[in-house]
Design a protein around this motif. Sequence first.
Motif, PDB file in Angstrom:
ATOM      1  N   PHE A   1      -6.208   8.973   7.356  1.00 40.34           N
ATOM      2  CA  PHE A   1      -5.580   7.677   7.784  1.00 40.34           C
ATOM      3  C   PHE A   1      -4.996   7.667   9.218  1.00 40.34           C
ATOM      4  O   PHE A   1      -5.536   7.033  10.159  1.00 40.34           O
TER       5      PHE A   1
ATOM      6  N   ASN B   1       0.366  -2.791   4.668  1.00 43.04           N
ATOM      7  CA  ASN B   1      -0.931  -3.306   4.395  1.00 43.04           C
ATOM      8  C   ASN B   1      -1.888  -3.687   5.598  1.00 43.04           C
ATOM      9  O   ASN B   1      -2.965  -3.455   5.516  1.00 43.04           O
TER      10      ASN B   1
ATOM     11  N   THR C   1       0.804  -1.182   0.040  1.00 49.95           N
ATOM     12  CA  THR C   1       0.022   0.032   0.154  1.00 49.95           C
ATOM     13  C   THR C   1       0.939   1.266   0.051  1.00 49.95           C
ATOM     14  O   THR C   1       1.904   1.273   0.755  1.00 49.95           O
TER      15      THR C   1
ATOM     16  N   TYR D   1      -2.688   6.407   0.793  1.00 47.06           N
ATOM     17  CA  TYR D   1      -3.438   6.370   2.098  1.00 47.06           C
ATOM     18  C   TYR D   1      -4.376   7.647   1.976  1.00 47.06           C
ATOM     19  O   TYR D   1      -4.154   8.617   1.558  1.00 47.06           O
TER      20      TYR D   1
ATOM     21  N   ARG E   1      -3.430  -0.559   6.679  1.00 52.36           N
ATOM     22  CA  ARG E   1      -4.471  -0.075   5.804  1.00 52.36           C
ATOM     23  C   ARG E   1      -5.711  -1.019   6.189  1.00 52.36           C
ATOM     24  O   ARG E   1      -6.805  -0.348   6.218  1.00 52.36           O
TER      25      ARG E   1
END
Length: 151
Positions: A18, A108, A11, A14, A111
């Motif tokens: 975030f 990740n 990832t 964002y 996320r």
Amino acid sequence: MQSWLARVPLTVNYPPDFEAALKGQGPAFIIEMSTAPGCLPCGDLWNKLLALKTRYGLTVRPIGREEAMLRSGRLGLPWIGHPVAWLRPVSDEARILPIAIGTDHPANLARNIYLGLKMQTGVRAAVGVRAMAKFTGIVAGSAGRKGEERR
């Protein structure tokens, strides 16, 4: 395991909220993880979750095999092994959401925690599941156009 992880996309983009979401809402949630002695992906995921715990003020704790199997069965997950990481509100043991199956890159995992928080706090589940599937590869997508980056 490291060679497998090397193939997993990271990832890099964002949403603007975030950091604020993870630091602000994170303490209201618990990440619970199934684990087993000698499980290499378990140790890897555990270390990554503990680093995210420190950064965002998250609570992380293990759950037993029986609880992990019940949760997987309740949600119809084909995975009953280890590790599986679950996100739930501190105040509601029934609102569980799987956020990781196996290990992944820290970016990740962060996320997925963010998406889980959003799904638990008002984003329609269909939108959150689509986003998680898009970013995690849980649902196979089309091959895309030449030159498109898979996210």
